[in-house]
Design an enzyme around this catalytic site. Structure first.
Site, PDB file in Angstrom:
ATOM      1  N   THR A   1       0.818  -1.211   0.073  1.00 16.23           N
ATOM      2  CA  THR A   1       0.083   0.199   0.070  1.00 16.23           C
ATOM      3  C   THR A   1       0.847   1.230   0.127  1.00 16.23           C
ATOM      4  OG1 THR A   1      -1.681  -1.225   1.312  1.00 16.23           O
ATOM      5  CG2 THR A   1      -1.808   1.224   1.306  1.00 16.23           C
TER       6      THR A   1
ATOM      7  N   GLY B   1       2.660  -2.837   8.399  1.00 17.92           N
ATOM      8  CA  GLY B   1       3.148  -3.109   9.823  1.00 17.92           C
ATOM      9  C   GLY B   1       4.603  -3.546   9.790  1.00 17.92           C
TER      10      GLY B   1
ATOM     11  N   GLU C   1      -6.969  -5.868   3.319  1.00 17.36           N
ATOM     12  CA  GLU C   1      -7.324  -6.905   2.219  1.00 17.36           C
ATOM     13  C   GLU C   1      -8.252  -6.517   1.294  1.00 17.36           C
ATOM     14  OE1 GLU C   1      -5.190  -9.075   1.944  1.00 17.36           O
ATOM     15  OE2 GLU C   1      -4.294  -8.949   3.996  1.00 17.36           O
TER      16      GLU C   1
END
Lengths: 645, 674
Positions: free
Chosen positions: B155, B194, B438
């Site tokens: 992303t 993350g 997702e």
């Protein structure tokens, strides 16, 4: 286009307030680090600092008019709760309205000068909305002419009052009054809780903060436990009920008087629903104009996500709702102002309906705004989840209003009680007035054997006035259905409460339909008051969208009651989509009209200038985890782990 | 200076003694065996035993305690998550647990994501799936041993769900046999991955591949971002934490900017394609397996990240509702449990039914995907579009439903639900993220809709369509035959409702109409999307009810389980009809009088299930420590727990400087200048 009619709805005030606002926002005294990066204790400290400063500036500028104070506070503090909030609203207001002249003379100068800080301690750990269940006791002792306050159980500990945990040194405590061996119900008492000068809790008082919450980080919501704590007889608020020195209890004259305060507070929550939803819409719509994604047409540049029908369908009905709620909030405030003179003179005739109506509207608007804010956040995708979007903060600050000042389901049922009562009156041949007067039509209907549902309504879906009629028919049908189901239950059961409970889902639906009708009606009525043609045109589009979207979300009610045909439902759905395209070019202008300053919006995604990405990066660089280039966890945990393996 | 809040000793409440009688009485009336249902949910009593042993081992280790979680700052949460992750490695060695063992799912389920290095696991999986054998052999051992810590950087600031739009570039330089990675503009910055903000040393970067000036689309590259010696960013790398979020404070979601960062040619993951030394781009094998793997991720999150939070929220809200008393239902009696109010039942019990419905649909989806995987292994890709449609639609429906369900539970707990100590705010803020990651839900529903429209067109043309959608070609039903409210408790009756595909057929008709009247395809599609989303939702809803019905039929009725599950199944179905009344009244399939019967039947069911409500959440078998809630503990000692826990809040332990600095001068009226 609609500039100046947004937030306050009073065009005249906008310019002057704008100047005042710039002054406060640029005041170096009010600057601080981004609140998102502070711990809870730090946020509390900042809030206290700003509140203290604000009080000083109010003194400096000699601002005393309540409306001015309200505006000034919002400008200084933004949309955040403040630990002094209950001091000015509930503590001061209660002392102004429920005390004798002698009590006023003693307390009000101290309160107005903020020489003492107070809060309002009503809710207990075990009881909130159901006030009669409160367990704190105040027992009168004629020997010493004192009340003895006690928290007899764990559930009776006062829990949640804002400003109680760390800030206040006094509280108005609601307790069950016992005198001459009898319980006289709930009464209010002024209770000192902390030592002046040292701020230490007084002996017999246990007080503290209730810990972390979803939001309200700046607020020290507190707990309070009292063990044989004595206060003088004069500390009971005695304008209405009184306890004489020998313990004789003198009853109050009218118990409806407290309705006035409740109506006032609920009108604030309706306004708050409008404002919070407007803020969320501003952020989501501006961001949707900046964000580009995917392709609508192969080979062309990625379109603004605001061009997707699904995105418009998420956001524009909410924009229309925000405007609708503004008008509703203003209506309640005006009505309250209009009749408050009557109330002081003892004419309470209009109060019960307003009280019942505001209960439902408080619930309806706060539920809708609550869901709407979340919808706005979701519509911003991943970035909506970041605190820099401002949306998480708007949500967590707003969502408790579904619970406080009366839990929403309970509020809906209060409105339902009034609706059923009105229906019963109509059934027995009396006429009712006000917003429920549509029920009068039902009695005429009764002469014929037909179900009310069969009444023909010719709905013109392009005409707001006709849509008001459709909503009215739906409300009438659902009120009647609930009242009949209630009657059927009553015929089967002994207990009234049990029958009521078994009908409560229907009753809530009836209340919702009634509130929905009132909102569509008020929005429609507003249109004719708008003189500027361009503004009226765009407001009419929003009003239509609000009404039609509400139908498309509740088609079951309209079909079942025979108010709309299948074909009309199709037309409604189709027209909603057409309106989305019509509103699209005005969407950003419509949120700009709310006129939120960037500082108060507190959102990188919703910036007026739309420079979203570079400012997200600037914001992130200040995050606490970025304080050092290599985080200390590397030295403490990661490095040893890698060495050990 | 303020003193800390004085310590309170109340004597009567400092010891939590036994189960609250209000909760104990709920357990006496259970119509079924809780233990047997728990075993059914776990997939057998032996699984229950193993799960409990693992939970016991973790909970008895103070290093895993989450008691202070709600009091911690972002920095503290992050550090605790890293500490726990490191400790977990040790614990696993001690206990003999392995990454591939049967225990692992129970370990992570208990941790409920509150641990660092979850993206490290995704890093490893992506190398295993996308890397060549040589790359796997090189990187996986390093990662397994935590010599490197990985992340997964897909992303960007400007692009999420729409992957083709990513802007990071990787240009092949033949001279040095390296890729040159760049972030050409601010919106191309990697954002959200993350473990990347502070922890990771490496990450898989997705970038547009350029060779000889030609763009080959998005490809994955392993990039080292921090020094293995002192953890400082590598030259050309700007990396940091993206700042506070609604939740996941323990995760260092990061940003990453690359300026002329070079990686060797071997760092492009090349199971399916490769850039050869001379710059020739070769593609081999089928990417479909890869595509399938990515699709399964959407299904794999459902159980632990989405359905479990709803189960926990139901447990907390229902137990609390049996303890909380408010107002009187009968004069002279004590105040009623709020669970006895019809409005409270109507909020909570449909959520409980949904939690069970989704538990079963999740099992079904896993079986479906296991079968699909075997077919694909055998090079049969026929089921791929159907599986893709399933994964998109169900991911979107289950996440959306569970998110709203958790929020309903939160608000059903009144003021106390708003306290972090209720556990509900953190459950909510976690589960709601699943609506976006997702794949954003609206986009996913539209992918399912595209598949359904295709099938619908094929069916209309008499072509074969996949089994899950054959109902689309069934004839339009006549009027609903039900006459009595009990008729609506028959699955045969209500399944017909959900089969009803009017939303889809009218979307298809409208789409065709628009195209025939000259609209461009994409514009016609955009104009139908609101309705297409609804059609996709209706499809998933139907399958969920159908699978629930089939599951109930297969249960044997020992220990009363089938009966109580049938009630829940009926409730789930009727709640769906009640909430979407307009869809069923339309066309006169259902009359107004029948709709009243549906409502009556639905409300009757609430009262029936109410009797089993607490046992039904007990069957989820969460320990108090995993719930981490003052309101939801097994013993129902709500108020004592709340009071004792609140006193541990840092605000009551530390002296706040606010009084001395601001309040005191204000009260004494000499706040001249702060």
């Amino acid at each position: 286009i609609a500039k100046g009619r947004g937030e306050e709805g009073r065009p005249g005030g906008t310019a002057r307030r704008g100047l005042q606002r710039e002054g406060v926002i640029n005041d170096p005294d009010f600057q601080h680090e981004d609140l998102n990066f502070l711990s809870r204790s730090q946020r509390y400290e900042q809030a206290i600092r700003k509140s203290s400063l604000m009080v000083m500036k109010l003194r400096e500028h000699g601002i005393a008019d309540p409306d001015e104070i309200y505006w000034f506070k919002r400008t200084c503090l933004g949309p955040f709760p403040e630990p002094f909030g209950l001091h000015f609203s509930m503590f001061q207001k209660t002392l102004e309205t429920q005390t004798t002249d002698a009590q006023k003379e003693k307390w009000l100068p101290l309160v107005r000068g903020v020489n003492i800080i107070g809060t309002y301690a009503q809710t207990e750990m075990g009881h909130g909305t159901h006030l009669r269940g409160l367990e704190t006791t105040a027992t009168y002792d004629p020997a010493t002419q004192e009340f003895i306050l006690n928290s007899p159980t764990v559930t009776s500990i006062k829990w949640w009052p804002g400003g109680l945990g760390k800030t206040s040194n006094h509280a108005i405590v609601l307790a069950q009054l016992y005198t001459q061996g009898q319980c006289k119900g709930l009464h209010a008492f002024i209770v000192p809780i902390r030592q002046l000068g040292t701020h230490e809790p007084l002996p017999g008082i246990t007080v503290g903060d209730i810990g972390p919450k979803f939001g309200y980080d700046e607020m020290d919501n507190g707990y309070l436990k009292m063990d044989n704590f004595r206060i003088p007889r004069e500390n009971m608020l005695m304008k209405y009920a009184q306890v004489e020195p020998d313990g004789t209890y003198v009853k109050p004259l009218n118990d409806k008087l407290t309705y006035g305060t409740m109506v006032f507070i609920r009108s604030i929550i309706v306004g708050d629903s409008a404002r919070s939803l407007s803020r969320a819409c501003t952020i989501a719509i501006r961001y949707s104009a900046v964000r580009h994604q995917s392709e609508l047409k192969a080979g062309e540049p990625e379109p603004q996500i605001l061009d997707y029908q699904t995105q418009q369908y998420k956001l524009f009905p909410l924009l229309a709702t925000a405007y609708a709620f503004h008008f509703v909030g203003a209506y309640i405030k005006d009505t309250y102002r209009r009749i408050s003179g009557d109330i002081i003179e003892g004419d309470l005739s209009e109060l019960p309906e307003l009280h019942a109506l505001t209960a439902g509207l408080k619930a309806f608007t706060s539920w809708t705004a609550n869901a709407g804010i979340e919808e706005c956040r979701m519509a911003c995708g991943g970035h909506g989840y970041s605190r820099c979007s401002g949306l998480p903060d708007i949500y967590v600050t707003f969502t408790p209003s579904c619970t406080y000042e009366g839990e929403n389901t309970v509020m809906m049922l209060q409105t339902a009680r009034f609706l059923v009562k009105s229906y019963t009156q109509v059934s027995s041949g009396q006429r009712v007035t006000g917003m429920v007067s549509y029920l009068n039509d039902l009695s005429r209907q009764r002469i014929q054997p037909q179900h009310v549902a069969a009444r023909p309504v010719t709905v013109r879906i392009n005409d707001p006035i006709s849509l008001v009629e459709a909503y009215k028919a739906r409300a009438a049908r659902l009120v009647e259905a609930a009242a009949k189901n209630l009657q059927a239950e009553l015929n089967h059961r002994k207990s009234k409460e049990d029958a009521w409970n078994r009908t409560s889902v229907d009753l809530v639906r009836a209340s919702e339909a009634h509130c929905h009708y009132v909102i569509v009606k008020l929005f429609t009525a507003k249109l004719s008051e708008i003189s500027n043609a361009a503004v009226r045109a765009v407001m009419t589009e929003l009003c239509l969208l609000y009404a039609l979207y509400g139908i498309s979300k509740n088609t079951g009610d309209f079909l079942q009651a025979g108010i709309l045909t299948d074909t009309q439902v199709n037309q409604v759905n189709q027209h909603v989509k057409e309106l989305l395209a019509i509103i699209r070019p005005n969407a950003v202008a419509l949120v700009d009209s709310f006129d939120f300053h960037d500082v108060h919006l507190g959102s990188v995604l919703g910036r007026y200038d739309g420079n979203v990405y570079e400012n997200m990066f600037e914001w992130a660089k200040k995050s606490p985890l970025n304080k050092t280039e290599v985080h200390e966890s590397f030295h403490k945990h990661l490095k040893p782990m890698q060495a050990k393996l | 200076v303020t003193a800390p809040a004085s310590k309170v000793s109340l004597g009567y409440d400092s010891v939590l003694s036994g189960v609250n009688p209000d909760l104990a009485s709920e357990r006496l009336t259970a119509s079924f065996s809780v233990e047997k249902l728990t075993a059914r949910l776990d997939g057998g009593a032996e699984h229950t035993r193993m799960r409990r042993a693992i939970v016991e081992a973790i909970e008895s280790d103070p290093a895993f305690s989450r008691e202070n979680q709600y009091f911690q700052s972002q920095n503290e949460r992050y550090e605790a998550a890293v500490r726990r992750a490191v400790h977990l490695q040790k614990k696993m060695r001690e206990m003999g647990w392995t990454e591939n063992g049967p225990e692992i799912k129970y370990i992570y389920r208990w941790l409920s994501g509150d641990i660092a290095f979850l993206l490290h696991r995704v890093f490893m999986r992506s190398i295993s799936v996308l890397g060549s054998d040589k790359q796997v052999a090189k990187w996986i051992p390093l990662a397994t041993e935590h010599q490197i810590i990985g992340s997964y950087a897909q992303t960007e600031l400007g692009h999420g769900t729409y992957l083709q739009g990513l802007e990071t570039t990787a240009v092949f330089d033949i001279a040095t046999q390296e890729f040159l990675l760049n972030t050409p503009k601010i919106s191309a910055m990697k954002w959200w991955p993350g473990d990347m903000g502070r922890s990771a040393t490496h990450t898989v970067v997705f970038a547009q591949l350029y060779v000889h000036g030609k763009c080959y689309g998005v490809h994955p590259f392993i990039v080292q971002i921090r020094s293995l010696q002192d953890h400082s960013p590598r030259p050309g790398v700007t990396v940091g934490d993206i700042g506070p979020k609604m939740n996941f404070e323990h995760t260092d979601n990061g940003y990453l900017m690359l300026q002329n960062v070079r990686v060797p040619r071997e760092n492009m993951l090349s199971r399916f394609c490769e850039v050869q030394p001379d710059g020739t781009y070769v593609r081999w094998g089928s990417q479909k397996i890869n595509y399938f793997t990515m699709t399964t991720v959407r299904i794999s999150i459902l159980s632990d990240e989405v359905i479990l939070p709803l189960m926990k929220a139901c447990t907390i809200a229902i137990r609390y509702s049996a303890v909380r008393r408010q107002s009187k239902l009968k004069p002279g009696e004590q105040e009623a449990k709020i669970l006895d109010y019809q409005t409270q039942q109507q909020k909570l019990l449909p959520q409980l039914a949904a939690a069970y419905a989704f538990h079963f649909i999740n099992i079904y989806l896993h079986e479906l995907f296991d079968r699909g995987y075997q077919e694909i292994q055998g090079r049969n890709f026929d089921s791929l579009p159907e599986l893709h449609a399933f994964s998109s639609g169900f991911k979107a429906m289950v996440t959306q439903y569970c998110t709203s369900g958790v929020e309903i539970c939160l608000r059903a707990c009144g003021g106390h639900g708003y306290s972090l100590l209720s556990g509900l705010p953190s459950l909510y803020t976690r589960v709601l993220a699943s609506c976006i990651y997702e794949g954003e839900n609206t986009v996913l529903f539209l992918q399912t809709a595209r598949f359904l429209i295709k099938c619908f067109m094929a069916a209309s043309a008499g072509q074969p369509i996949p089994p899950s959608v054959t109902y689309l070609s069934s004839a339009k039903p006549g009027k609903c035959p039900a006459k009595d409210k009990l008729d609506f408790l028959s699955p045969d009756v209500y399944l017909k409702f959900f089969q009803f595909s009017r939303l889809l057929s009218s979307s298809a008709a409208k789409l065709q109409h628009l195209i025939q009247s000259g609209a461009e395809k994409h514009e016609a599609w955009n104009q139908c999307t609101v309705q297409l989303v609804k059609a996709a939702q209706a499809h998933c809803h139907y399958i969920t009810v159908k699978i629930f019905v089939e599951t109930v039929e297969k249960l044997d009725n020992k220990a009363g389980i089938q009966k109580v599950m049938k009630h829940l199944c009926d409730l789930f179905a009727l709640h769906g009809i009640f909430s979407n009344a307009g869809d069923f009244l339309y066309d006169g399939y259902l009359s107004g009088a029948q709709m009243d019967l549906v409502t009556a039947s639905y409300l009757d069911l609430l009262a029936v299930i109410r009797m089993d409500a607490v046992p039904l959440v007990d069957a989820f078998d969460f320990t108090d420590k995993s719930l981490n809630s003052a309101l939801g503990s097994y013993d129902g000692q709500v108020y004592q727990r709340l009071y004792e826990w609140a006193q541990k809040s840092p605000t009551n332990q530390q002296v706040s400087p606010a009084y001395g600095k601001y309040l005191k001068p204000l009260l004494q009226n000499r706040l001249s200048k702060l």
